[in-house]
Design an enzyme around this catalytic site. Structure first.
Site, PDB file in Angstrom:
ATOM      1  N   ALA A  60      -2.845  -1.384  -1.411  1.00 36.29           N
ATOM      2  CA  ALA A  60      -4.011  -1.229  -1.796  1.00 36.29           C
ATOM      3  C   ALA A  60      -4.670  -2.119  -2.857  1.00 36.29           C
ATOM      4  O   ALA A  60      -5.865  -2.722  -2.953  1.00 36.29           O
ATOM      5  CB  ALA A  60      -4.598   0.163  -1.740  1.00 36.29           C
ATOM      6  N   THR A  61      -3.753  -2.267  -3.952  1.00 31.70           N
ATOM      7  CA  THR A  61      -4.223  -3.132  -4.928  1.00 31.70           C
ATOM      8  C   THR A  61      -4.380  -4.534  -4.435  1.00 31.70           C
ATOM      9  O   THR A  61      -5.500  -5.403  -5.001  1.00 31.70           O
ATOM     10  CB  THR A  61      -3.027  -3.420  -6.042  1.00 31.70           C
ATOM     11  OG1 THR A  61      -2.894  -1.777  -6.706  1.00 31.70           O
ATOM     12  CG2 THR A  61      -3.272  -4.101  -7.267  1.00 31.70           C
ATOM     13  N   ASN A  76      -8.942   8.950  -6.654  1.00 27.26           N
ATOM     14  CA  ASN A  76      -7.453   9.300  -6.813  1.00 27.26           C
ATOM     15  C   ASN A  76      -7.065  10.591  -7.911  1.00 27.26           C
ATOM     16  O   ASN A  76      -6.231  11.113  -7.770  1.00 27.26           O
ATOM     17  CB  ASN A  76      -6.899   8.146  -7.216  1.00 27.26           C
ATOM     18  CG  ASN A  76      -7.373   7.212  -8.158  1.00 27.26           C
ATOM     19  OD1 ASN A  76      -8.540   6.688  -7.982  1.00 27.26           O
ATOM     20  ND2 ASN A  76      -6.736   7.105  -9.486  1.00 27.26           N
ATOM     21  N   GLN A  97      -7.046   6.842  -0.752  1.00 33.77           N
ATOM     22  CA  GLN A  97      -6.751   8.248  -0.917  1.00 33.77           C
ATOM     23  C   GLN A  97      -7.174   8.881   0.407  1.00 33.77           C
ATOM     24  O   GLN A  97      -6.853  10.037   0.821  1.00 33.77           O
ATOM     25  CB  GLN A  97      -7.338   8.853  -1.926  1.00 33.77           C
ATOM     26  CG  GLN A  97      -6.869   8.364  -3.271  1.00 33.77           C
ATOM     27  CD  GLN A  97      -5.153   9.186  -3.761  1.00 33.77           C
ATOM     28  OE1 GLN A  97      -4.965   9.578  -3.067  1.00 33.77           O
ATOM     29  NE2 GLN A  97      -4.557   8.267  -4.479  1.00 33.77           N
ATOM     30  N   SER A 117      -3.369   2.091   1.776  1.00 37.34           N
ATOM     31  CA  SER A 117      -2.108   1.828   1.255  1.00 37.34           C
ATOM     32  C   SER A 117      -1.005   2.758   2.179  1.00 37.34           C
ATOM     33  O   SER A 117      -1.455   3.993   2.174  1.00 37.34           O
ATOM     34  CB  SER A 117      -2.016   2.200  -0.125  1.00 37.34           C
ATOM     35  OG  SER A 117      -0.740   2.073  -0.637  1.00 37.34           O
ATOM     36  N   ALA A 118      -0.044   2.313   2.324  1.00 35.26           N
ATOM     37  CA  ALA A 118       1.002   2.983   3.331  1.00 35.26           C
ATOM     38  C   ALA A 118       1.686   4.378   2.356  1.00 35.26           C
ATOM     39  O   ALA A 118       1.589   5.393   2.953  1.00 35.26           O
ATOM     40  CB  ALA A 118       2.262   2.265   3.820  1.00 35.26           C
ATOM     41  N   THR A 164       5.477 -14.500   4.564  1.00 31.45           N
ATOM     42  CA  THR A 164       6.199 -13.594   5.608  1.00 31.45           C
ATOM     43  C   THR A 164       6.000 -12.461   5.648  1.00 31.45           C
ATOM     44  O   THR A 164       6.031 -11.556   4.578  1.00 31.45           O
ATOM     45  CB  THR A 164       7.468 -14.130   5.375  1.00 31.45           C
ATOM     46  OG1 THR A 164       7.882 -15.538   5.570  1.00 31.45           O
ATOM     47  CG2 THR A 164       8.496 -13.509   6.631  1.00 31.45           C
ATOM     48  N   CYS A 203      -1.372   5.126 -12.985  1.00 33.33           N
ATOM     49  CA  CYS A 203      -1.392   3.776 -13.701  1.00 33.33           C
ATOM     50  C   CYS A 203      -1.949   3.948 -15.240  1.00 33.33           C
ATOM     51  O   CYS A 203      -1.524   3.039 -16.169  1.00 33.33           O
ATOM     52  CB  CYS A 203      -2.619   2.916 -13.107  1.00 33.33           C
ATOM     53  SG  CYS A 203      -2.669   3.063 -11.214  1.00 33.33           S
TER      54      CYS A 203
HETATM   55  C1  LIG Z   1      -2.963   4.167  -5.113  1.00 31.23           C
HETATM   56  C2  LIG Z   1      -4.314   3.746  -5.113  1.00 31.23           C
HETATM   57  C3  LIG Z   1      -4.417   2.289  -5.031  1.00 31.23           C
HETATM   58  C4  LIG Z   1      -3.248   1.247  -5.316  1.00 31.23           C
HETATM   59  O1  LIG Z   1      -2.489   1.012  -4.040  1.00 31.23           O
HETATM   60  P1  LIG Z   1      -1.212   0.298  -4.068  1.00 31.23           P
HETATM   61  O2  LIG Z   1      -0.879   0.522  -2.526  1.00 31.23           O
HETATM   62  O3  LIG Z   1      -0.051   1.316  -5.036  1.00 31.23           O
HETATM   63  O4  LIG Z   1      -1.198  -0.963  -4.858  1.00 31.23           O
HETATM   64  C5  LIG Z   1      -5.644   1.573  -4.941  1.00 31.23           C
HETATM   65  N1  LIG Z   1      -6.809   2.560  -4.904  1.00 31.23           N
HETATM   66  C6  LIG Z   1      -6.657   3.807  -4.859  1.00 31.23           C
HETATM   67  C7  LIG Z   1      -8.087   4.699  -4.683  1.00 31.23           C
HETATM   68  C8  LIG Z   1      -5.414   4.423  -5.074  1.00 31.23           C
HETATM   69  O5  LIG Z   1      -5.411   5.780  -5.030  1.00 31.23           O
END
Ligand SMILES: *Cc1c(COP(=O)(O)O)cnc(C)c1O
Length: 400
Positions: free
Chosen positions: A74-75, A154, A182, A202-203, A243, A329
């Site tokens: 997600a980042t 989050n 989330q 994000s998985a 890739t 974080c």
């Molecule tokens: C965990 C999170 C992210 C970051 O996701 P990653 O896949 O760990 O990079 C971004 N936004 C929210 C709201 C999150 O909870």
């Protein structure tokens, strides 16, 4: 038998579901092909796995397969959405609207945009953690290219009014991006109802592997265009070269499928456990729920324990219970959570907060054990807390 430590930090990450691991395994060894290799069966096998996963991911959020761009998480999806739109739509303007309680991946990307000369409005939130819709609409200017509001927070689990945000964005012809890391897999998310133009996921927040995620990019009404942030071989329709991580993507797909089929029963179970945990802890005096109680994720609660420093409480119990005071974080810093500060909490209460994330593998026994440990810990810390004595003194003085 209870196995310690108990994991109650499912907002930081979730364990992989064993069914997800099983789906991934063949793609490390016998099915190791590069999904972009067009000339042989190894490549075709990899591509087939990726396309199946793309369908599973798309289906969970009501999207079409071509609208899913796989990323490293997600980042990266947040960066691609914000920087990609900012660059692509520079002819229209340079203004982005976001919210003070966004994840750092969004906030720091917006700070980067400001360094490049862009303008960013950071909307405040109310005591519940929710944005003011009139304030959002008033912030829109002719040069606004993106409204960026997270689906669910989050730290406090609060769900923003995405339907109304979408309506406002549509009315003004501004793209709407939601960080839904989330929310996806926890609550029903459909990019067409309400209309969301870009959406990050994000998985590892939904029982899939770490290091993989996706950005949904709308193809119709309107067609969203992005400037790639990773140049190279032109993978993912040119939007994200590199890739593909086939095993991780296969696991991500499987994780989405499990969430889709089990969400209803899982939500009931998890929100039941969350309510049990919350109810148990609210038996202590002077415990506050941070953020909206009604508009929030089923597994999350964020509580402040007056007179208790959360770091002290965590240290006291972390042999047995894995918890955090806020986002993973920022947990290394001693600053109180900027999310809680944005809700209007004073420093003392912000320093007294714990985030609880109940998940798929949390049991009732674990919740009951955690309640007992936490109650004992809070009482022990309060017995030696000048803050708590001061508070009790003030109450006593008022009463007297
Ligand atoms: C965990 C999170 C992210 C970051 O996701 P990653 O896949 O760990 O990079 C971004 N936004 C929210 C709201 C999150 O909870």
């Amino acid at each position: 038998m209870l196995k310690l430590p108990i994991y109650l930090d499912n907002n930081a990450t979730t364990p992989c579901d064993p069914r997800v691991v099983e789906a991934m395994l063949p793609y490390f060894t016998e099915k190791f092909g590069n999904a972009s290799s067009r000339t042989h069966a190894f490549g075709w096998e990899g591509e087939e796995a990726v396309e199946q996963a793309r369908e599973q991911v798309a289906r969970l959020i009501g999207a079409e397969t071509k609208e899913i761009v796989f990323t490293s998480g997600a980042t990266e999806a947040d960066n691609l959405a914000i920087k990609g739109v900012y660059e692509m739509y520079s002819g229209k303007g340079n203004h982005i609207i976001t919210v003070a309680t966004e994840h750092k991946a969004v906030l720091d990307t917006c700070h980067h945009i400001e360094k490049l000369g862009g303008e960013v409005t950071y909307l405040p939130v109310d005591r519940e953690g929710i944005i003011d819709l009139a304030g959002l609409e008033a912030a829109i200017r002719p040069g606004t290219v993106l409204i960026c509001v997270m689906y669910a927070n989050n730290e406090i689990g609060v769900i923003q009014p995405v339907r109304e945000i979408s309506r406002i964005a549509r009315k003004h012809g501004v793209l709407f991006f939601a960080d839904a890391a989330q929310a996806v897999g926890k609550v029903p998310v459909n990019v067409n109802d309400p209309g969301i133009d870009l959406l990050a996921m994000s998985a590892h927040k939904l029982y899939g592997p770490k290091g993989v995620g996706a950005l949904y990019v709308r193809r119709r009404d309107p067609r969203v265009r992005l400037t790639a942030q990773m140049d190279g071989g032109g993978h993912e329709r040119g939007m994200r070269s590199g890739t593909l991580n086939v095993p991780a993507i296969a696991g991500f797909g499987k994780a989405c499928e499990i969430c889709r089929t089990e969400m209803e029963t899982e939500t009931q179970r998890i929100s039941g456990l969350r309510d049990r945990l919350e109810g148990g802890l609210l038996q202590l005096e002077q415990v506050y729920i941070n953020g909206s109680r009604t508009h929030r994720l089923p597994g999350t609660t964020n509580l402040s324990f007056r007179g208790v420093q959360s770091e002290g409480l965590i240290t006291m119990i972390n042999k047995d219970i894995a918890l955090s005071s806020g986002s993973a974080c920022t947990s290394a810093s001693l600053e109180p959570s900027y999310v809680l500060k944005a809700l209007g909490l004073d420093d003392d209460l912000a320093h007294s907060s714990l985030r609880f994330g109940v998940g798929r593998f949390t049991t009732e026994n674990e919740v009951d054990y955690a309640i007992g440990q936490l109650k004992a810990g809070v009482e022990r810390l309060r017995a030696n807390s000048p803050l708590w004595d001061m508070y009790k003194g003030a109450i006593g003085a008022k009463k007297g």
